[in-house]
Design a protein around this motif. Structure first.
Motif, PDB file in Angstrom:
ATOM      1  N   PRO A  73       5.137  -2.773   8.113  1.00  0.00           N
ATOM      2  CA  PRO A  73       6.447  -3.464   7.223  1.00  0.00           C
ATOM      3  C   PRO A  73       6.399  -3.317   5.784  1.00  0.00           C
ATOM      4  O   PRO A  73       7.603  -2.358   5.335  1.00  0.00           O
ATOM      5  N   ALA A  74       4.438  -3.363   6.272  1.00  0.00           N
ATOM      6  CA  ALA A  74       4.280  -2.941   3.840  1.00  0.00           C
ATOM      7  C   ALA A  74       4.918  -1.512   4.275  1.00  0.00           C
ATOM      8  O   ALA A  74       5.259  -1.185   2.688  1.00  0.00           O
ATOM      9  N   ARG A  75       4.404  -0.697   5.045  1.00  0.00           N
ATOM     10  CA  ARG A  75       4.626   0.655   5.153  1.00  0.00           C
ATOM     11  C   ARG A  75       5.838   1.692   4.955  1.00  0.00           C
ATOM     12  O   ARG A  75       6.150   2.145   4.709  1.00  0.00           O
ATOM     13  N   ALA A  76       6.716   0.164   5.704  1.00  0.00           N
ATOM     14  CA  ALA A  76       7.930   0.580   5.907  1.00  0.00           C
ATOM     15  C   ALA A  76       8.817   0.361   3.887  1.00  0.00           C
ATOM     16  O   ALA A  76      10.122   1.420   3.744  1.00  0.00           O
ATOM     17  N   VAL A  77       7.986  -0.229   3.142  1.00  0.00           N
ATOM     18  CA  VAL A  77       9.112  -0.366   2.297  1.00  0.00           C
ATOM     19  C   VAL A  77       7.971   0.897   1.462  1.00  0.00           C
ATOM     20  O   VAL A  77       7.100   0.742   1.360  1.00  0.00           O
ATOM     21  N   SER A  78       8.869   1.011  -0.092  1.00  0.00           N
ATOM     22  CA  SER A  78       8.782   2.074  -0.819  1.00  0.00           C
ATOM     23  C   SER A  78       8.093   1.117  -1.996  1.00  0.00           C
ATOM     24  O   SER A  78       8.660   0.042  -2.528  1.00  0.00           O
ATOM     25  N   GLY A  79       7.086   1.322  -2.968  1.00  0.00           N
ATOM     26  CA  GLY A  79       7.218   1.320  -4.524  1.00  0.00           C
ATOM     27  C   GLY A  79       6.452  -0.340  -4.406  1.00  0.00           C
ATOM     28  O   GLY A  79       5.761  -0.479  -3.843  1.00  0.00           O
ATOM     29  N   PRO A  80       6.489  -0.304  -5.661  1.00  0.00           N
ATOM     30  CA  PRO A  80       5.220  -1.679  -5.709  1.00  0.00           C
ATOM     31  C   PRO A  80       5.579  -3.224  -5.024  1.00  0.00           C
ATOM     32  O   PRO A  80       4.986  -3.914  -4.797  1.00  0.00           O
ATOM     33  N   MET A  81       7.246  -3.204  -3.938  1.00  0.00           N
ATOM     34  CA  MET A  81       7.396  -3.931  -3.563  1.00  0.00           C
ATOM     35  C   MET A  81       6.495  -4.696  -1.974  1.00  0.00           C
ATOM     36  O   MET A  81       6.320  -5.050  -1.174  1.00  0.00           O
ATOM     37  N   ALA A  82       6.224  -2.937  -1.726  1.00  0.00           N
ATOM     38  CA  ALA A  82       5.254  -2.892  -0.251  1.00  0.00           C
ATOM     39  C   ALA A  82       3.690  -3.688  -0.307  1.00  0.00           C
ATOM     40  O   ALA A  82       3.867  -4.489   0.742  1.00  0.00           O
ATOM     41  N   LEU A  83       3.746  -3.713  -2.129  1.00  0.00           N
ATOM     42  CA  LEU A  83       2.335  -4.750  -1.966  1.00  0.00           C
ATOM     43  C   LEU A  83       2.715  -6.221  -1.486  1.00  0.00           C
ATOM     44  O   LEU A  83       2.608  -6.616  -1.385  1.00  0.00           O
ATOM     45  N   GLY A  84       3.858  -6.210  -2.163  1.00  0.00           N
ATOM     46  CA  GLY A  84       4.115  -7.966  -1.938  1.00  0.00           C
ATOM     47  C   GLY A  84       4.823  -7.911  -0.712  1.00  0.00           C
ATOM     48  O   GLY A  84       4.522  -9.851   0.117  1.00  0.00           O
ATOM     49  N   VAL A  85       5.374  -7.529   0.470  1.00  0.00           N
ATOM     50  CA  VAL A  85       5.287  -7.778   1.854  1.00  0.00           C
ATOM     51  C   VAL A  85       4.416  -8.003   1.587  1.00  0.00           C
ATOM     52  O   VAL A  85       4.079  -8.942   3.199  1.00  0.00           O
ATOM     53  N   PHE A  86       3.215  -6.949   1.890  1.00  0.00           N
ATOM     54  CA  PHE A  86       2.062  -6.839   2.642  1.00  0.00           C
ATOM     55  C   PHE A  86       1.536  -8.390   2.514  1.00  0.00           C
ATOM     56  O   PHE A  86       0.726  -8.887   3.457  1.00  0.00           O
ATOM     57  N   TYR A  87       1.180  -8.576   1.250  1.00  0.00           N
ATOM     58  CA  TYR A  87       0.652 -10.402   0.862  1.00  0.00           C
ATOM     59  C   TYR A  87       1.380 -10.777   2.046  1.00  0.00           C
ATOM     60  O   TYR A  87       0.757 -12.375   2.509  1.00  0.00           O
ATOM     61  N   LEU A  88       2.771 -11.085   1.830  1.00  0.00           N
ATOM     62  CA  LEU A  88       3.014 -12.119   1.908  1.00  0.00           C
ATOM     63  C   LEU A  88       3.460 -11.624   3.789  1.00  0.00           C
ATOM     64  O   LEU A  88       3.101 -13.581   3.818  1.00  0.00           O
ATOM     65  N   LEU A  89       2.875 -11.054   4.461  1.00  0.00           N
ATOM     66  CA  LEU A  89       3.148 -11.028   5.916  1.00  0.00           C
ATOM     67  C   LEU A  89       1.691 -11.208   6.167  1.00  0.00           C
ATOM     68  O   LEU A  89       1.429 -12.104   7.434  1.00  0.00           O
ATOM     69  N   LEU A  90       0.790 -10.918   5.261  1.00  0.00           N
ATOM     70  CA  LEU A  90      -0.696 -11.093   5.383  1.00  0.00           C
ATOM     71  C   LEU A  90      -1.034 -12.636   5.431  1.00  0.00           C
ATOM     72  O   LEU A  90      -1.561 -13.257   6.074  1.00  0.00           O
ATOM     73  N   LEU A  91      -0.566 -13.240   4.955  1.00  0.00           N
ATOM     74  CA  LEU A  91      -0.499 -15.112   4.370  1.00  0.00           C
ATOM     75  C   LEU A  91       0.314 -15.293   4.962  1.00  0.00           C
ATOM     76  O   LEU A  91      -0.686 -17.172   5.421  1.00  0.00           O
ATOM     77  N   THR A  92       0.836 -15.165   6.172  1.00  0.00           N
ATOM     78  CA  THR A  92       1.609 -15.942   6.712  1.00  0.00           C
ATOM     79  C   THR A  92       2.689 -15.930   7.932  1.00  0.00           C
ATOM     80  O   THR A  92       1.464 -16.739   8.739  1.00  0.00           O
TER      81      THR A  92
END
Length: 137
Positions: A73-92
């Motif tokens: 899912p983090a790869r599916a999002v582009s730009g700086p939002m991808a890092l936010g999605v990655f961390y959100l999923l990584l921590l939850t």
């Protein structure tokens, strides 16, 4: 570094240097096997060695699944939002899936593992998956 370059570097090394590398590799192997053997002895004393092996093998399947749930899912999002999605999923979602699947599968094995035993196995598996590469770096 390409494989051919690594091979040339290895062959150019002095034999005593290569022996030192082999000793380091043996040390990493023992660092990986010692906790697993201690864990196996613990579960063998409780007559759950078969369940231990099944859950360890299932965790080899769960690791790529947890990785994919966080990474794709983090790869599916582009730009700086991808890092936010990655961390959100990584921590939850990632830890919930990893620990939850261990607890759920551990209770369904025969003989069943307790909730705490399954979570300790998940924690040790996580330490081995993440800790050894960090030690090597």
């Amino acid at each position: 570094m390409e494989f051919a370059q690594m091979q040339e570097t290895w062959l150019a090394m002095a034999p005593d240097r290569r022996a030192l590398w082999w000793q380091g590799a043996a040390g990493f192997g023992l660092a990986l096997l010692a906790p697993l053997l201690l864990e196996l002895l613990y579960f063998r004393r409780r007559a759950k060695a078969g369940s231990w092996l099944k859950l360890r093998l299932l965790s080899l399947l769960m690791a790529p699944l947890c990785f994919a749930v966080v990474w794709l899912p983090a790869r599916a999002v582009s730009g700086p939002m991808a890092l936010g999605v990655f961390y959100l999923l990584l921590l939850t979602v990632g830890p919930g899936l990893w620990f939850g699947s261990h607890a759920w599968l551990g209770r369904r094995l025969r003989p069943p593992m307790s909730w705490l035993e399954s979570l300790v196995m998940a924690l040790l598996g996580l330490v081995l998956l993440l800790g050894l590469p960090l030690m090597a770096a």
